[in-house]
Design an enzyme around this catalytic site. Structure first.
Site, mmCIF file in Angstrom:
data_model
loop_
_atom_site.group_PDB
_atom_site.id
_atom_site.type_symbol
_atom_site.label_atom_id
_atom_site.label_comp_id
_atom_site.label_asym_id
_atom_site.label_seq_id
_atom_site.Cartn_x
_atom_site.Cartn_y
_atom_site.Cartn_z
ATOM 1 N N GLU A 23 -3.024 9.025 2.310
ATOM 2 C CA GLU A 23 -2.195 7.956 2.111
ATOM 3 C C GLU A 23 -2.819 7.226 0.695
ATOM 4 O OE1 GLU A 23 -1.254 5.320 5.203
ATOM 5 O OE2 GLU A 23 -0.954 3.539 3.805
ATOM 6 N N ASP A 75 -2.560 -7.443 1.847
ATOM 7 C CA ASP A 75 -3.958 -6.622 1.905
ATOM 8 C C ASP A 75 -5.156 -7.872 1.877
ATOM 9 O OD1 ASP A 75 -3.227 -3.970 2.111
ATOM 10 O OD2 ASP A 75 -2.238 -4.131 0.134
#
Ligand SMILES: Cc1ncc(COP(=O)(O)O)c(C=O)c1O
Lengths: 256, 394
Positions: free
Chosen positions: A46, A57
């Site tokens: 990924e 995040d």
């Protein structure tokens, strides 16, 4: 069947998807990192597109994104790097980025370039499912690009079904209501959620991500799903530079 | 109703919507389902208007600024949001949202703040209602708006510095959103401007709409005309503008004017003139105009004022601008500073630096001697005294 789904089905269980931010720690190591991951038997790669404002995040990915952008990485450079190396890479590559990145690049151009660069699928956490279905689904299918949608512990049943129906890669189970990068143990409450989704008998395979950082959490997650996704922990491993040894010992520590 | 209400998905024309990661979906969707019913509920309305009257001090006066009017040869009325409790329009929204948060059973409140006015307004209502309060504020803004940081702390709020990016409003907003993802169940996020995922832009607009509701009445009392010719407001995210415009949005006799922060100049590379420098894209969960590069990386805006250096603009405003219902002018730091000193000297009112951008553009809007011009005096300048004192005029 697209490459992402195929890789998951062939592996059957304990699928390991490893995330890293493209351009961190350096731009010239993107291909080396991917090849090391492949050599160490990682099932899916990924590739995070560094973004100025990565809302979902935690610190590790925020910092790595900042560094990658300072290193000058952009989509033109990344697509070129991927295109040149795609013949040496059998492991499916999934791009993870925010919707604005695709939008500004020009969505059709973005998908064309990704397909030409050998990318197999996408995760775009802030693209609404309805909009994907009405505006993008056909464009993804035409180019044989898969999509994987997120669900979280707060996602209701009918929405989980929608994510299942629209995800031709996998259903990305966010392990807890949090941003990326947590390092705690998996709790009973999380396991209840894993079981609840498992019992729904979805069509798509399920991978569990967010907070999967060591052998224990990987094993536990894999026991309730088809596999798991490791991101921040791998990024922290690369913080002081890439080496093949670091990658292989990290993957061994996860797989055990 | 072309401008007032977004559609079911939260779109004003091509702008708006909810572009959020799944971890936020349940909270935002829950709010979307209930907010309109709450806003229409008589019990809510009574609590809201009672607090606005007795606690905030509404209605705020509409003051005919005689000296300013003489100077610019038109009729200038100042909508005195600076006289509200806590010194700005921001509290209209936080009073409404804290009541909504209570109804949702939330125990903890988070907010982002730039100038600190929204942070103070949030800390205030949390103190009033006894809810925990965490305010995210860019590290740079903590420096330049120290009095507001002290006020928030006195009222029991925790102020958390945002250290990423330009360490200003955009980054504080990112941190608040991350906090909300981590604490989805017990926390309500009081967004301070008409930005964010649907229903926030609409909810904040409706909670600020009391401003234009009052203007409509007051301008009639003062002029015998039931509308002003111009309404002028500064715009960061757009909440004071949304409030001042709301009741006039569909009345094409009223010219709607926005004042953006040009910073050191629109082409200087140090600007926050979003509608001029921005392109369509997604920021903080909504489709709008924002400053970004060709790869969609959000650019770091600059303005001397901490409340206007936001790289985006509310989706309603993006719609008003692109359909030409509203017109935008940009004022530089220097022009805003001159306007601060001018209003202080000739009217005895020290405005917030943000507000001064709306004052700075008066000579440019084309108002005639008979026109009535309402300016949203969104806040008072106490918080900016250090900036004013350190300012060296060019
Ligand atoms: C006094 C004042 N006016 C205006 C603004 C800008 O915000 P908005 O565009 O949401 O009104 C702020 C923001 O902090 C402010 O403090």
């Amino acid at each position: 069947m697209n490459k992402v789904r195929k890789a998951i089905e062939e592996k059957g269980s304990e699928v390991l998807n490893v995330y890293f931010t493209a351009g961190h720690p350096t731009v010239d190591k993107i291909v080396d990192i991917m090849q090391s991951l492949q050599e160490n038997g990682v099932d899916l790669i990924e590739l995070g597109l560094p973004y100025s404002d990565p809302l979902a995040d935690g610190l590790a990915i925020q910092k790595s994104s900042e560094i990658a952008l300072k290193n000058g990485l952009n989509l033109n450079i990344l697509f070129e790097i991927l295109k040149q190396s795609k013949n040496d890479l059998a492991t499916p590559v999934i791009m993870m980025g925010y919707y604005n990145q695709m939008l500004q690049y020009g969505d059709e151009k973005f998908l064309d370039k990704a397909a030409a660069a050998g990318v197999s699928g996408f995760i775009i956490p802030d693209l609404p499912m309805n909009q994907y279905e009405s505006q993008y689904l056909d464009k993804f299918k035409e180019r044989d690009l898969s999509m994987s949608f997120l669900i979280s512990p707060m996602t209701e049943g009918d929405r989980i079904r929608q994510a299942d129906r629209l995800s031709d890669g996998f259903v990305y189970m966010v392990s807890q209501s949090s941003i990326t990068g947590k390092t705690g143990e998996i709790s009973d409450q999380q396991i209840q959620y894993f079981n609840r989704v498992k019992d729904m008998e979805l069509e798509s395979p399920r991978l569990i991500g967010f907070g999967i950082h060591d052998h224990n959490s990987f094993k536990t997650a894999s026991a309730y799903a088809d596999g798991a996704i490791v991101g921040s922990a791998f990024i922290r491993t690369l913080e002081n530079g890439f080496s093949k040894e670091k990658v292989s010992s990290f993957i061994q520590s996860i797989r055990g | 109703m072309k401008y007032r209400n977004p559609d079911e998905q939260g779109f004003y024309g091509e702008f708006g919507g909810a572009y959020i990661p799944e971890m936020l979906y349940a909270n935002v969707e829950n709010l979307r389902r209930v907010y309109q019913d709450i806003l229409d509920d008589p019990t809510f309305l009574k609590q809201y208007h009672d607090l606005l009257r007795d606690y905030v001090g509404r209605p705020s006066p509409l003051y005919y600024a005689k000296n300013l009017s003489t100077k610019y040869n038109t009729n200038i009325y100042l909508k005195r949001e600076d006289l509200n409790h806590t010194g700005a329009h921001k509290i209209n929204n936080t009073i409404g949202q804290i009541l909504i948060a209570q109804r949702l059973g939330k125990k903890r409140i988070i907010a982002e703040t730039g100038a600190g006015q929204h942070g103070v307004a949030t800390a205030t209502v949390c103190a009033l209602m006894g809810l925990d309060c965490v305010v995210y504020m860019g590290a740079v803004d903590i420096e330049r708006q120290a009095p507001n940081v002290a006020r928030m702390k006195m009222m029991g709020a925790t102020v958390v510095p945002a250290e990423s990016g330009s360490k200003t409003l955009k980054d504080a907003t990112n941190e608040a959103i991350r906090d909300w993802i981590n604490n989805a169940e017990d926390t309500h996020y009081i967004i301070g401007s008409a930005i964010g995922p649907h229903p926030y832009p609409d909810m904040v607009t409706k909670l600020q709409a009391v401003v234009s509701e009052e203007i409509a009445k007051q301008i009639f009392e003062k002029t015998g005309k039931d509308y002003p010719d111009y309404v002028v407001a500064c715009v960061g995210g757009g909440s004071n503008a949304a409030g001042a415009f709301y009741y006039f949005l569909e009345d094409e006799r009223v010219k709607l004017i926005l004042a953006e922060a040009a910073g050191k100049g629109i082409d200087s590379g140090h600007s926050a003139a979003t509608s001029i420098l921005g392109k369509k894209g997604v920021i903080h969960g909504c489709m709008t105009l924002l400053m970004q590069d060709e790869f969609g990386q959000i650019e770091e805006p600059y303005s001397l004022s901490a409340g206007l250096d936001y790289p985006g603009i509310g989706p309603m405003h993006a719609h008003l601008i692109t359909t030409k219902r509203a017109k935008v002018y940009a004022a530089t730091d220097d022009e805003a500073m001159q306007a601060v000193y001018e209003l202080s000297k000739i009217e005895g009112i020290i405005p917030a630096l943000e507000t001064a951008h709306a004052l700075a553009i008066i000579p440019r809007i084309g108002a005639k001697p008979d026109d009535n011009v309402v300016i949203s005096l969104s806040g008072r300048g106490d918080k900016d005294l250090t900036t004013f004192m350190n300012y060296i005029p060019n």
